[in-house]
Design an enzyme around this catalytic site. Structure first.
Site, PDB file in Angstrom:
ATOM      1  N   SER A 163      16.812  20.794  14.928  1.00  8.36           N
ATOM      2  CA  SER A 163      16.152  21.657  15.890  1.00  8.36           C
ATOM      3  C   SER A 163      16.673  23.077  15.687  1.00  8.36           C
ATOM      4  O   SER A 163      17.878  23.288  15.570  1.00  8.36           O
ATOM      5  CB  SER A 163      16.485  21.156  17.291  1.00  8.36           C
ATOM      6  OG  SER A 163      15.973  22.038  18.242  1.00  8.36           O
ATOM      7  N   HIS A 221      10.696  28.792  16.158  1.00 10.71           N
ATOM      8  CA  HIS A 221      11.235  27.475  16.496  1.00 10.71           C
ATOM      9  C   HIS A 221      10.747  26.466  15.467  1.00 10.71           C
ATOM     10  O   HIS A 221       9.605  26.538  15.008  1.00 10.71           O
ATOM     11  CB  HIS A 221      10.752  27.069  17.894  1.00 10.71           C
ATOM     12  CG  HIS A 221      10.628  25.583  18.076  1.00 10.71           C
ATOM     13  ND1 HIS A 221       9.418  24.923  17.983  1.00 10.71           N
ATOM     14  CD2 HIS A 221      11.558  24.629  18.303  1.00 10.71           C
ATOM     15  CE1 HIS A 221       9.625  23.633  18.163  1.00 10.71           C
ATOM     16  NE2 HIS A 221      10.897  23.417  18.356  1.00 10.71           N
ATOM     17  N   ASN A 245      11.408  22.093  14.558  1.00 10.71           N
ATOM     18  CA  ASN A 245      12.088  20.860  14.937  1.00 10.71           C
ATOM     19  C   ASN A 245      11.393  19.709  14.226  1.00 10.71           C
ATOM     20  O   ASN A 245      10.173  19.654  14.182  1.00 10.71           O
ATOM     21  CB  ASN A 245      12.012  20.705  16.469  1.00 10.71           C
ATOM     22  CG  ASN A 245      12.211  19.274  16.949  1.00 10.71           C
ATOM     23  OD1 ASN A 245      11.270  18.652  17.425  1.00 10.71           O
ATOM     24  ND2 ASN A 245      13.407  18.765  16.802  1.00 10.71           N
ATOM     25  N   THR A 246      12.179  18.841  13.599  1.00 11.64           N
ATOM     26  CA  THR A 246      11.594  17.586  13.101  1.00 11.64           C
ATOM     27  C   THR A 246      12.574  16.473  13.415  1.00 11.64           C
ATOM     28  O   THR A 246      13.774  16.679  13.514  1.00 11.64           O
ATOM     29  CB  THR A 246      11.303  17.611  11.586  1.00 11.64           C
ATOM     30  OG1 THR A 246      12.488  17.970  10.875  1.00 11.64           O
ATOM     31  CG2 THR A 246      10.197  18.583  11.239  1.00 11.64           C
ATOM     32  N   ARG A 247      12.050  15.269  13.571  1.00 13.08           N
ATOM     33  CA  ARG A 247      12.907  14.161  14.004  1.00 13.08           C
ATOM     34  C   ARG A 247      12.308  12.824  13.607  1.00 13.08           C
ATOM     35  O   ARG A 247      11.094  12.701  13.404  1.00 13.08           O
ATOM     36  CB  ARG A 247      13.103  14.205  15.514  1.00 13.08           C
ATOM     37  CG  ARG A 247      11.806  14.090  16.273  1.00 13.08           C
ATOM     38  CD  ARG A 247      11.916  14.455  17.749  1.00 13.08           C
ATOM     39  NE  ARG A 247      10.581  14.512  18.334  1.00 13.08           N
ATOM     40  CZ  ARG A 247       9.806  15.578  18.329  1.00 13.08           C
ATOM     41  NH1 ARG A 247      10.204  16.705  17.783  1.00 13.08           N
ATOM     42  NH2 ARG A 247       8.593  15.534  18.860  1.00 13.08           N
ATOM     43  N   HIS A 271       0.475  30.253   9.701  1.00 11.46           N
ATOM     44  CA  HIS A 271      -0.377  29.061   9.770  1.00 11.46           C
ATOM     45  C   HIS A 271      -0.766  28.572   8.371  1.00 11.46           C
ATOM     46  O   HIS A 271      -0.832  27.363   8.130  1.00 11.46           O
ATOM     47  CB  HIS A 271      -1.611  29.346  10.629  1.00 11.46           C
ATOM     48  CG  HIS A 271      -1.357  29.195  12.096  1.00 11.46           C
ATOM     49  ND1 HIS A 271      -1.615  28.025  12.778  1.00 11.46           N
ATOM     50  CD2 HIS A 271      -0.848  30.059  13.011  1.00 11.46           C
ATOM     51  CE1 HIS A 271      -1.289  28.176  14.060  1.00 11.46           C
ATOM     52  NE2 HIS A 271      -0.821  29.404  14.228  1.00 11.46           N
ATOM     53  N   HIS A 286       1.935  27.030  34.024  1.00 15.15           N
ATOM     54  CA  HIS A 286       1.872  27.724  35.317  1.00 15.15           C
ATOM     55  C   HIS A 286       1.423  29.179  35.172  1.00 15.15           C
ATOM     56  O   HIS A 286       1.040  29.810  36.153  1.00 15.15           O
ATOM     57  CB  HIS A 286       3.212  27.632  36.061  1.00 15.15           C
ATOM     58  CG  HIS A 286       4.394  28.135  35.292  1.00 15.15           C
ATOM     59  ND1 HIS A 286       5.189  27.318  34.535  1.00 15.15           N
ATOM     60  CD2 HIS A 286       4.922  29.373  35.163  1.00 15.15           C
ATOM     61  CE1 HIS A 286       6.165  28.038  33.987  1.00 15.15           C
ATOM     62  NE2 HIS A 286       6.012  29.286  34.347  1.00 15.15           N
ATOM     63  N   GLY A 329      22.037  12.833  28.256  1.00 15.10           N
ATOM     64  CA  GLY A 329      23.469  13.118  28.272  1.00 15.10           C
ATOM     65  C   GLY A 329      24.032  13.729  27.002  1.00 15.10           C
ATOM     66  O   GLY A 329      25.225  13.635  26.755  1.00 15.10           O
ATOM     67  N   ASN A 361      25.386  16.722  24.682  1.00 14.88           N
ATOM     68  CA  ASN A 361      26.100  17.982  24.885  1.00 14.88           C
ATOM     69  C   ASN A 361      25.143  19.080  25.352  1.00 14.88           C
ATOM     70  O   ASN A 361      24.230  19.472  24.631  1.00 14.88           O
ATOM     71  CB  ASN A 361      26.722  18.339  23.531  1.00 14.88           C
ATOM     72  CG  ASN A 361      27.640  19.520  23.617  1.00 14.88           C
ATOM     73  OD1 ASN A 361      27.203  20.598  23.994  1.00 14.88           O
ATOM     74  ND2 ASN A 361      28.900  19.320  23.294  1.00 14.88           N
TER      75      ASN A 361
END
Lengths: 303, 303
Positions: free
Chosen positions: B125, B139, B141-143, B173, B203, B286, B288
């Site tokens: 990330s 930004h 992120n890969t997982r 893009h 919002h 939980g 860090n």
């Protein structure tokens, strides 16, 4: 003799009195804060013009063009003492959609709301972020909520010093305790414990400030008594906070203290965006986003 | 001939390869960003020592003392070009409690998880907040996610300029599209639309940036293919963003542009704290907290 209108809202007068009180409290608080600005003679911002509240009407639009009530947002920015303070009142009504209902019923089942989702709510909400890291930030909020089958009051106030001073904490709590004790000796212990639980940044395992009181779902069955208590909480807030401001307003501060203030404000923003029920409720029910998020700090750091 | 161990995890080798890839990508990115720092010769921060990443081990403790895996947080602060950038990898495992399950199953029912709540996840990330308002924040992120009955990949990247430049948006893009097209011509349109939906500050009714791609629950049944795609997204991120940095790194900026950057960063913080699934998942499981919240901006404003 005139028959009473069977369709008349038996709560109309009470709603009007509650909304009027919140407006009166807003005026009282704004005047008190402007007096603080006028009398601020020392410190790095004393040469500025004293801060003045700007008032703006806000609207709740549950759907485009739909009337859901509204309010008045009063904001003062970049004053001598106040870096940003918002004192908002609103009186809103309509139907609670499933998502907003959830953010309420997470804590309580509201009787009858599934069948008749109408609601009415009025309240005042205040957050003050100060120039000086020596003067605690503060929050106060009180509100009345009505649904066809229930009504209740809620609110609270909590103190957010950058570094705790035991004397200030004790004084702030004492004033709130006095207001509580005048109504019910069980209120303060209960509402103080509730604040300790509520104003907790759970993912950090740390409180956002030094607490105060928090109450919700207050309905003893005696509307007059509960309304009187809610008025007293509003008054007690001023008695609790103004002397703390007086005590610290002329103290000098360092760059390090300012940097720590910005970090504490980051924590404050985390709490409000992740946990605060009023913020979540506001964002989910389509109230003017600037009014809902006026609590966010003028400047915050996550270094 | 040795019988295979019937208790061996048939996914052990794949998990190890995925975790190793994320670590390799972290090293590649950190090296590329430190090179940018070293070669930054202009602008108000060029006289500073070039920024360096600090690495720190992080731990996930589902309960005090319990091992839930961990990771390595790499953060660079107050550099010549980067005001704050975090590139975190983690490999975590354990059991998903009800709350964390909810933040996943809001989008999908994970088969079998109610009966066997074990999970394993690894990922990278990255969030970069730049000194210059002329250089977009970014930004990526890969997982990879594993449960006893399912596995999948997810990730994405999005560009967050302070003021949109059509040329940069198109370039960013295009690089992501090329990576997608090499695997499936349907990916880019689908994952671009998903990013537009996901990276929305609901919002405010405004997107947080100019989009990119977002994907989740990617499981074609061919683990090798899906893993290869996820590697290509990581590589494409660098190809997409570094040229944009080069293009703008030496442009001067004004105080007004800096002030607007801080406001945009406030919006970014709002998105991450209110909506971002990775942030919510991290806070709820939980991990860090400093690692989960490294995405928050070094300084942000809500004036």
């Amino acid at each position: 003799m005139t028959e009473p209108d069977p369709n008349a809202d038996p709560f109309a007068e009470r709603k009007a009195r509650a909304a009027a009180w919140f407006a009166e409290l807003q005026a009282t608080i704004c005047a008190a804060f402007e007096r603080l600005e006028e009398t601020q003679r020392h410190g790095p911002h004393a040469a500025l013009a004293p801060g003045r509240f700007e008032r703006r009407a806000t609207r709740r639009e549950p759907a485009p063009g739909e009337d859901g009530g509204g309010g008045v947002m009063a904001i003062m920015r970049q004053g001598r003492l106040f870096e940003k303070v918002g004192v908002n009142v609103s009186t809103v009504h309509g139907r609670l959609d499933a998502r907003a209902r959830q953010s309420l019923t997470a804590r309580r089942d509201i009787p009858g709301l599934a069948e008749d989702p109408r609601f009415w709510a009025a309240g005042i909400s205040l957050v003050a972020h100060m120039r000086s890291p020596k003067v605690p930030a503060v929050h106060m909020n009180t509100r009345m909520f009505w649904t066809p089958a229930a009504w209740w009051f809620g609110g609270g106030a909590d103190l957010n010093p950058m570094v705790e001073l035991a004397e200030d904490t004790a004084f702030f709590h004492d004033r709130l305790r006095a207001a509580c004790d005048a109504h019910d000796p069980g209120y303060y212990p209960r509402f103080k414990a509730w604040a300790d639980e509520y104003f907790m940044i759970r993912h950090r395992g740390e409180p956002r400030g030094v607490g105060g009181i928090f109450y919700d779902d207050l309905c003893t069955g005696d509307w007059e008594a509960d309304f009187a208590f809610t008025r007293d909480v509003g008054r007690a807030f001023l008695e609790a906070w103004l002397p703390i401001v007086e005590r610290h307003r002329d103290e000098p501060w360092t760059e390090e203290e300012r940097a720590w203030q910005l970090i504490r404000r980051g924590r404050y923003a985390e709490f409000n965006l992740v946990y605060d029920r009023g913020t979540r409720f506001g964002l989910e029910t389509g109230h003017n986003v600037e009014a809902v998020l006026m609590s966010l700090p003028p400047l915050a750091a996550w270094p």
